[in-house]
Scaffold this motif. Structure first.
Motif, PDB file in Angstrom:
ATOM      1  N   ALA A   1      10.434  23.504  46.745  1.00 19.32           N
ATOM      2  CA  ALA A   1      11.387  22.231  45.997  1.00 19.32           C
ATOM      3  C   ALA A   1      12.987  22.245  45.418  1.00 19.32           C
ATOM      4  CB  ALA A   1      10.495  22.659  44.762  1.00 19.32           C
ATOM      5  N   ASP A   2      13.383  21.645  45.505  1.00 17.67           N
ATOM      6  CA  ASP A   2      14.788  20.737  45.113  1.00 17.67           C
ATOM      7  C   ASP A   2      14.597  20.840  43.917  1.00 17.67           C
ATOM      8  OD1 ASP A   2      15.880  21.133  48.021  1.00 17.67           O
ATOM      9  OD2 ASP A   2      14.143  18.832  48.327  1.00 17.67           O
ATOM     10  N   ARG A   3      13.850  20.420  43.249  1.00 19.39           N
ATOM     11  CA  ARG A   3      13.694  20.038  41.755  1.00 19.39           C
ATOM     12  C   ARG A   3      12.623  20.762  41.290  1.00 19.39           C
ATOM     13  NH1 ARG A   3      17.143  18.446  38.001  1.00 19.39           N
ATOM     14  NH2 ARG A   3      16.529  17.211  36.305  1.00 19.39           N
ATOM     15  N   VAL A   4      12.275  21.496  39.831  1.00 21.18           N
ATOM     16  CA  VAL A   4      11.005  21.477  39.065  1.00 21.18           C
ATOM     17  C   VAL A   4      11.221  21.004  38.073  1.00 21.18           C
ATOM     18  CG1 VAL A   4       9.415  23.874  38.433  1.00 21.18           C
ATOM     19  CG2 VAL A   4      11.104  23.816  40.682  1.00 21.18           C
ATOM     20  N   ILE A   5       9.976  20.483  37.832  1.00 24.37           N
ATOM     21  CA  ILE A   5       9.920  20.065  36.441  1.00 24.37           C
ATOM     22  C   ILE A   5       8.455  20.042  36.036  1.00 24.37           C
ATOM     23  CG2 ILE A   5       9.320  17.500  34.983  1.00 24.37           C
ATOM     24  CD1 ILE A   5      12.000  17.771  36.464  1.00 24.37           C
ATOM     25  N   ALA A   6       8.141  21.124  34.803  1.00 26.18           N
ATOM     26  CA  ALA A   6       7.191  21.090  34.607  1.00 26.18           C
ATOM     27  C   ALA A   6       6.917  20.243  32.542  1.00 26.18           C
ATOM     28  CB  ALA A   6       7.685  22.935  33.663  1.00 26.18           C
ATOM     29  N   THR A   7       5.862  20.139  31.824  1.00 28.42           N
ATOM     30  CA  THR A   7       5.177  19.354  31.277  1.00 28.42           C
ATOM     31  C   THR A   7       5.902  20.551  30.035  1.00 28.42           C
ATOM     32  OG1 THR A   7       2.828  20.111  30.929  1.00 28.42           O
ATOM     33  CG2 THR A   7       3.556  17.921  31.545  1.00 28.42           C
ATOM     34  N   SER A   8       5.255  21.677  30.530  1.00 24.95           N
ATOM     35  CA  SER A   8       6.153  22.747  29.886  1.00 24.95           C
ATOM     36  C   SER A   8       6.092  24.440  30.383  1.00 24.95           C
ATOM     37  CB  SER A   8       4.648  23.186  28.607  1.00 24.95           C
ATOM     38  OG  SER A   8       4.992  24.851  27.563  1.00 24.95           O
ATOM     39  N   GLU A   9       7.460  24.937  30.069  1.00 21.97           N
ATOM     40  CA  GLU A   9       8.140  26.158  30.933  1.00 21.97           C
ATOM     41  C   GLU A   9       6.768  27.186  30.321  1.00 21.97           C
ATOM     42  OE1 GLU A   9      11.799  28.439  33.082  1.00 21.97           O
ATOM     43  OE2 GLU A   9      11.861  27.326  31.594  1.00 21.97           O
ATOM     44  N   ALA A  10       6.546  27.432  28.873  1.00 25.07           N
ATOM     45  CA  ALA A  10       6.159  28.195  28.431  1.00 25.07           C
ATOM     46  C   ALA A  10       4.663  28.393  29.202  1.00 25.07           C
ATOM     47  CB  ALA A  10       6.243  28.645  26.915  1.00 25.07           C
ATOM     48  N   GLN A  11       4.263  27.434  29.065  1.00 23.63           N
ATOM     49  CA  GLN A  11       2.377  27.066  29.991  1.00 23.63           C
ATOM     50  C   GLN A  11       2.371  26.915  31.015  1.00 23.63           C
ATOM     51  OE1 GLN A  11       0.396  23.708  28.305  1.00 23.63           O
ATOM     52  NE2 GLN A  11       0.265  24.243  26.079  1.00 23.63           N
ATOM     53  N   MET A  12       3.320  27.129  31.598  1.00 21.12           N
ATOM     54  CA  MET A  12       3.371  27.209  33.468  1.00 21.12           C
ATOM     55  C   MET A  12       3.816  28.954  33.338  1.00 21.12           C
ATOM     56  SD  MET A  12       5.853  26.049  36.243  1.00 21.12           S
ATOM     57  CE  MET A  12       6.910  26.785  37.929  1.00 21.12           C
ATOM     58  N   ASN A  13       4.677  29.141  32.584  1.00 24.60           N
ATOM     59  CA  ASN A  13       4.443  30.690  33.191  1.00 24.60           C
ATOM     60  C   ASN A  13       3.420  31.523  32.984  1.00 24.60           C
ATOM     61  OD1 ASN A  13       7.180  30.966  33.628  1.00 24.60           O
ATOM     62  ND2 ASN A  13       8.275  30.433  31.875  1.00 24.60           N
ATOM     63  N   VAL A  14       2.670  30.900  32.053  1.00 22.64           N
ATOM     64  CA  VAL A  14       1.163  32.046  31.700  1.00 22.64           C
ATOM     65  C   VAL A  14      -0.051  30.977  32.511  1.00 22.64           C
ATOM     66  CG1 VAL A  14      -0.611  31.307  29.712  1.00 22.64           C
ATOM     67  CG2 VAL A  14       1.883  31.500  29.000  1.00 22.64           C
ATOM     68  N   THR A  15      -0.262  29.502  32.625  1.00 25.45           N
ATOM     69  CA  THR A  15      -1.085  29.479  33.195  1.00 25.45           C
ATOM     70  C   THR A  15      -1.127  29.081  35.066  1.00 25.45           C
ATOM     71  OG1 THR A  15      -0.724  26.882  32.950  1.00 25.45           O
ATOM     72  CG2 THR A  15      -2.472  28.441  31.635  1.00 25.45           C
ATOM     73  N   GLY A  16       0.276  29.040  35.482  1.00 25.18           N
ATOM     74  CA  GLY A  16       0.595  29.575  36.871  1.00 25.18           C
ATOM     75  C   GLY A  16       1.114  29.687  37.479  1.00 25.18           C
ATOM     76  N   THR A  17       0.376  31.362  37.490  1.00 22.81           N
ATOM     77  CA  THR A  17       0.553  32.744  37.823  1.00 22.81           C
ATOM     78  C   THR A  17      -0.079  32.430  39.560  1.00 22.81           C
ATOM     79  OG1 THR A  17      -1.413  33.812  36.358  1.00 22.81           O
ATOM     80  CG2 THR A  17       0.780  33.889  35.928  1.00 22.81           C
ATOM     81  N   ASP A  18      -0.750  31.720  39.064  1.00 23.51           N
ATOM     82  CA  ASP A  18      -1.272  31.875  40.769  1.00 23.51           C
ATOM     83  C   ASP A  18      -0.476  31.131  41.675  1.00 23.51           C
ATOM     84  OD1 ASP A  18      -1.680  29.665  39.055  1.00 23.51           O
ATOM     85  OD2 ASP A  18      -2.659  28.784  41.080  1.00 23.51           O
ATOM     86  N   MET A  19       1.185  30.865  41.284  1.00 23.61           N
ATOM     87  CA  MET A  19       1.786  30.411  41.678  1.00 23.61           C
ATOM     88  C   MET A  19       3.099  30.721  42.425  1.00 23.61           C
ATOM     89  SD  MET A  19       0.998  27.400  43.211  1.00 23.61           S
ATOM     90  CE  MET A  19       2.210  26.264  43.129  1.00 23.61           C
ATOM     91  N   ALA A  20       2.665  32.628  41.110  1.00 23.82           N
ATOM     92  CA  ALA A  20       4.170  33.089  42.360  1.00 23.82           C
ATOM     93  C   ALA A  20       4.463  33.756  43.162  1.00 23.82           C
ATOM     94  CB  ALA A  20       4.178  34.866  40.517  1.00 23.82           C
ATOM     95  N   ASP A  21       4.974  33.982  43.553  1.00 23.20           N
ATOM     96  CA  ASP A  21       6.115  34.557  44.553  1.00 23.20           C
ATOM     97  C   ASP A  21       5.579  35.645  44.791  1.00 23.20           C
ATOM     98  OD1 ASP A  21       7.821  36.217  43.111  1.00 23.20           O
ATOM     99  OD2 ASP A  21       8.776  35.369  43.865  1.00 23.20           O
ATOM    100  N   ALA A  22       5.787  36.603  46.234  1.00 17.93           N
ATOM    101  CA  ALA A  22       5.224  38.428  46.504  1.00 17.93           C
ATOM    102  C   ALA A  22       5.859  39.046  45.101  1.00 17.93           C
ATOM    103  CB  ALA A  22       6.188  38.585  47.542  1.00 17.93           C
ATOM    104  N   ASP A  23       6.536  38.439  44.828  1.00 22.45           N
ATOM    105  CA  ASP A  23       7.027  39.555  43.240  1.00 22.45           C
ATOM    106  C   ASP A  23       6.246  39.491  41.778  1.00 22.45           C
ATOM    107  OD1 ASP A  23       8.791  41.424  45.154  1.00 22.45           O
ATOM    108  OD2 ASP A  23      10.441  39.999  44.599  1.00 22.45           O
ATOM    109  N   GLY A  24       5.543  38.300  42.175  1.00 21.01           N
ATOM    110  CA  GLY A  24       4.963  37.861  41.051  1.00 21.01           C
ATOM    111  C   GLY A  24       6.112  37.239  39.422  1.00 21.01           C
ATOM    112  N   LYS A  25       6.755  36.821  40.569  1.00 24.82           N
ATOM    113  CA  LYS A  25       8.133  35.743  39.979  1.00 24.82           C
ATOM    114  C   LYS A  25       7.596  34.024  40.362  1.00 24.82           C
ATOM    115  CE  LYS A  25      10.885  39.360  39.245  1.00 24.82           C
ATOM    116  NZ  LYS A  25      12.854  39.766  39.833  1.00 24.82           N
ATOM    117  N   LEU A  26       7.696  33.389  39.347  1.00 25.74           N
ATOM    118  CA  LEU A  26       8.424  31.725  39.397  1.00 25.74           C
ATOM    119  C   LEU A  26       9.249  31.520  39.238  1.00 25.74           C
ATOM    120  CD1 LEU A  26       5.115  30.663  37.213  1.00 25.74           C
ATOM    121  CD2 LEU A  26       4.887  30.955  39.257  1.00 25.74           C
ATOM    122  N   PRO A  27      10.132  30.559  40.057  1.00 28.49           N
ATOM    123  CA  PRO A  27      10.559  29.535  39.516  1.00 28.49           C
ATOM    124  C   PRO A  27      11.757  29.400  38.016  1.00 28.49           C
ATOM    125  CG  PRO A  27       9.464  28.275  40.978  1.00 28.49           C
ATOM    126  CD  PRO A  27       8.780  30.116  40.466  1.00 28.49           C
TER     127      PRO A  27
END
Length: 335
Positions: A250-276
């Motif tokens: 994505a050119d731009r990432v918006i989240a209602t809460s970055e902290a919650q995205m890091n907790v509940t969005g792990t299925d969107m992580a890359d091959a290294d297990g990281k989120l942008p």
């Protein structure tokens, strides 16, 4: 806080609002959007508290439970929400889901009500997606695609039309006939002159959509890839239906809460297990402090994870309406 004249009279009783009590309350989509937007603005103003949710999940992933505590500073209420889903390894019909919200008046110190939170969540989440679309969709957006026909998918289009009434192509990707019928029924009940187009070619539909709202369940085969998206597309992730590439490219990432995205969005992580990293959280975008969209060609990914302050605001609004109608059962819980 608005006076709740039918609230419990002492600190030993609690008004219980059941699924049936809340189901009969008439509330407009515009009222829901306004209530949710107010909760975000109050949070951004520093008047509310929204700590990170607590999560417990067994190793085999068959269930998940959340606990969320918060305070709404404009309504002067404190509340705790609990959510428990069992059977994540099974089909939809075999799953069990329970969620509740208990609200306390932080002026009087008395309980307001304990209620089933399922209808509140079914309204709050698509309202947030609609607000994300209003703030982050390409100017002049005309087409929207909803992926999934479950609880969150069924009201996605009516809420989008509430904030973006000029949308003229409404698409739906789903595989459950009863869910598709429910989406059509909900759209017809709120916008009787509008129709939804059921699509079978997801790639083509995604390439035509200015806005994609992915609400499907975890077992969905749908997975829109980044290179399917047109320039300027907005992708909103609520459940499933978007591939990780839509986030990472994505050119731009918006989240209602970055902290919650890091907790509940792990299925969107890359091959290294990281989120942008998130470019902006939504409360300051909604308040006009931060830019939601920088250009008409940006492909934007928005992560919609519910903030408990929005549940609190909408739950309190439902409590106001319910208590004014004398609904609910008063229980001497602490006697």
């Amino acid at each position: 806080m608005t006076d709740l004249t039918s609230a419990p009279a002492d600190d030993r009783s609690l008004r219980i609002l059941s699924t049936g009590d809340l189901a009969g309350i008439d509330i407009s989509l515009a009222d829901v959007v306004e209530t949710v937007e107010g909760a975000y603005r109050t949070l951004h103003a520093g008047q509310s508290d929204n700590p990170r949710k607590l999560t417990v999940k067994p190793a085999d992933g068959h269930s998940v439970a959340y606990a969320m505590l918060g305070r709404d500073g404009s309504r002067d209420v404190v509340a705790i929400k609990t959510s428990y889903k069992h059977g994540l390894d099974k089909g939809r019909d075999e799953q069990h889901y329970y969620t509740s919200l208990t609200v306390y008046d932080d002026v009087t110190g008395l309980p307001v009500a304990m209620m089933d939170c399922s209808r509140i969540g079914s309204l709050r989440t698509p309202a947030v997606s609609a607000l994300l679309a209003r703030e982050c969709a390409v100017p002049g957006a005309r087409s929207a695609l909803v992926i999934g026909t479950g609880t969150q998918g069924r009201l996605a289009l009516p809420f989008l039309l509430t904030t973006l009434p000029d949308l003229d192509r409404l698409m739906l990707s789903g595989t459950h006939p009863e869910g598709i019928a429910a989406v059509r029924e909900q759209l017809r009940s709120y916008f009787p002159d509008r129709a939804v187009e059921v699509v079978t070619d997801l790639r083509a539909a995604a390439g035509d959509a200015d806005i994609i709202v992915a609400t499907a369940g975890g077992h969905t085969p749908a997975a829109v890839e980044a290179d399917w998206l047109k320039p300027g597309a907005l992708s909103v992730l609520v459940g499933h239906g978007l591939a990780p590439s839509t986030l990472h490219r994505a050119d731009r990432v918006i989240a209602t809460s970055e902290a919650q995205m890091n907790v509940t969005g792990t299925d969107m992580a890359d091959a290294d297990g990281k989120l942008p990293a998130v470019d902006a959280e939504f409360p300051p975008v909604l308040a006009g402090v931060t830019t939601g969209r920088g250009s008409a060609t940006e492909r934007i990914f928005a992560y919609n994870s519910g903030l408990v302050v929005t549940d609190i605001a909408l739950g309190h609004r439902f409590a106001q309406l319910a208590l004014a109608q004398g609904l609910g059962t008063e229980v001497a819980l602490w006697r």
